[in-house]
Design a protein around this motif. Structure first.
Motif, PDB file in Angstrom:
ATOM      1  N   PHE A  45      70.765  45.255 128.741  1.00 15.12           N
ATOM      2  CA  PHE A  45      70.732  45.079 127.289  1.00 15.12           C
ATOM      3  C   PHE A  45      70.602  46.435 126.585  1.00 15.12           C
ATOM      4  N   GLU A  54      64.166  37.890 121.164  1.00 13.42           N
ATOM      5  CA  GLU A  54      64.770  36.786 120.413  1.00 13.42           C
ATOM      6  C   GLU A  54      65.891  36.129 121.225  1.00 13.42           C
ATOM      7  N   GLU A  55      66.668  36.961 121.911  1.00 11.83           N
ATOM      8  CA  GLU A  55      67.806  36.456 122.679  1.00 11.83           C
ATOM      9  C   GLU A  55      67.413  35.998 124.081  1.00 11.83           C
ATOM     10  N   HIS A  56      66.245  36.446 124.562  1.00 10.28           N
ATOM     11  CA  HIS A  56      65.778  36.077 125.906  1.00 10.28           C
ATOM     12  C   HIS A  56      64.325  35.617 125.804  1.00 10.28           C
ATOM     13  N   ASP A 100      74.324  46.387 124.996  1.00 11.98           N
ATOM     14  CA  ASP A 100      74.342  45.527 123.818  1.00 11.98           C
ATOM     15  C   ASP A 100      74.709  46.335 122.572  1.00 11.98           C
TER      16      ASP A 100
END
Length: 445
Positions: A349, A78-80, A353
């Motif tokens: 990540f 989702e973030e990448h 994260d």
């Protein structure tokens, strides 16, 4: 009530034995489904053209690990959106056969869950990338005595996922039933520990209870005592190798512990090797103490329903425990990857994260980065918090970690276990065992 609870725990052992085959089949089926998940998801051709970069990510583990890891993968994607992760996972038993085949074919997954027993072998074969050379992977939050556990001859082939210390778990209900107080682990010695274990059997032996569970066949126990004597099984240059005297005395002590009932006889210990964690004598209330990697205590709590405790390893001299950090496992990156920067971004990540850390918790061990430990601790249950706090409290005491298992020595635990078993059954003497072990260790080099 404690006595009844323990009897109930022991009573379910046969039912668990009957169920293990069916459960194992279900787990393997689930693993097979997970291995093929990348096919179900469809995808691009490896990142060519204008599509997202695709990275293959492999790990071993059971269903729970797979579910948590997939949740983190989804969050990362989702973030990448320019990177897609193709999961590939299986059981420990088949993991290394598969990885060996892929390495031989020059087709390693991009990101690999790596074990301490294998990292030197793969690193020195040239199949793993030097993580210290990669941009985008921030390891600055990791203490040196943790980060060093991923080095082989000064090259960082694995980023420690989590840390574990070889500790002594105890069952407070068994100790209470035996009339024994929890010992002071800051000062206790091996002699005191052996005496306590014998007392447990004196009090509860009629119910099949021993002081220590799976003991003689666990190589880490010998390595701990050797380290306290200033010796190492796999010494670096300038370090003292394990001596014949240390090995002989250790096996002689094992035989004495069997005689006193502090540990089970050889056939029971050998049977325990093939049992699942839930079926073992510690989980079923048939032992007061159990040596383990401290993060494993959660599994025993889950299996027994009893809040187990953690203690430092006993010492030869009061207070001189010489415990070390061990990486629970590592994230490694294949030398053959076509996308080292993207692979480094994903590993970063996984390690750094906060939301990924909250999802994973301590399933792969207490996170190796102190700041991440602080992030997840409020969300953990009592045993998870115990694991985090135990590791944090010991960091001022730990000594530098030993070198990882050398290339070619990945069979050390099995070799040790076979010889230790022969001692227990009287097939060889402690002196013969010491000579055989030293010959095996020399043959690894």
């Amino acid at each position: 009530m404690a006595r009844n609870r323990l009897r109930n725990a022991r009573g379910v052992r046969r039912r668990r034995l009957a169920a293990v085959t069916a459960a194992g089949c279900l787990a393997l089926a689930a693993c097979g489904q997970a291995e093929n998940l990348e096919e179900q998801r469809g995808g691009d051709d490896g990142g060519g053209g204008d599509g997202p970069v695709e990275l293959r990510f492999t790990w071993w583990g059971a269903d729970a690990r797979g579910d948590l890891t997939q949740e983190v993968i989804d969050l990362f994607e989702e973030e990448h959106p320019d990177i897609r992760i193709q999961p590939q996972w299986t059981s420990w038993e088949s993991y290394w056969d598969r990885l060996n085949t892929e390495a031989a074919a020059g087709d390693m997954p991009d990101i690999i869950q790596m074990d301490e027993s294998q990292i030197a072998t793969y690193g020195q074969q040239g199949t793993l990338r030097d993580l210290g050379s990669l941009d985008g992977l921030d390891l600055s939050g990791m203490e040196d005595n943790v980060l060093q556990t991923g080095e082989v001859d000064g090259t960082l082939y694995g980023a420690p996922v989590g840390i574990a210390l070889h500790a002594m778990a105890y069952n407070p209900e068994v100790l209470d039933q035996a009339g024994i107080e929890v010992p002071d682990d800051t000062t206790w010695t091996w002699d005191e520990f052996y005496e306590l274990a014998g007392r447990v059997h004196d009090e509860l032996g009629d119910e099949g209870v021993h002081g220590i569970s799976f003991w003689s066949l666990q190589s880490a126990n010998l390595q701990n005592i050797a380290r306290q004597r200033g010796e190492e099984v796999f010494p670096r240059e300038g370090e003292t190798p394990i001596s014949r005297e240390t090995i002989v005395e250790f096996f002689e002590q094992n035989l004495e512990l069997v005689e006193t009932g502090a540990v089970p006889p050889g056939d029971v210990q050998t049977e325990g090797v093939g049992l699942s964690l839930e079926q073992g004598s510690f989980a079923t209330g048939e032992a007061a103490f159990h040596p383990l990697w401290h993060t494993q205590v959660q599994a025993y709590v889950d299996a027994s329903g009893i809040e187990m405790g953690l203690l430092r390893q006993p010492a030869l001299e009061p207070g001189d425990h010489r415990m070390v950090n061990k990486a629970s496992m590592y994230w490694s990156i294949a030398e053959s990857t076509d996308h080292p920067e993207e692979a480094a971004t994903f590993v970063d990540f996984l390690l750094n994260d906060p939301e990924a850390a909250r999802i994973l918790g301590v399933e792969r061990g207490v996170p190796a980065i102190p700041e991440i430990q602080e992030v997840i601790e409020p969300d953990l249950g009592p045993t998870g918090q115990l694991s985090v706090e135990f590791a944090a409290d010991l960091q001022d005491e730990v000594v530098p970690p030993p070198q990882v298992t050398p290339s070619g020595a990945s069979t050390w635990s099995d070799d040790y276990q076979r010889i230790a078993g022969e001692v227990l059954f009287g097939q060889i003497t402690p002196e013969d065992a010491a000579d055989q072990l030293l010959g095996i260790i020399e043959g690894y080099q």
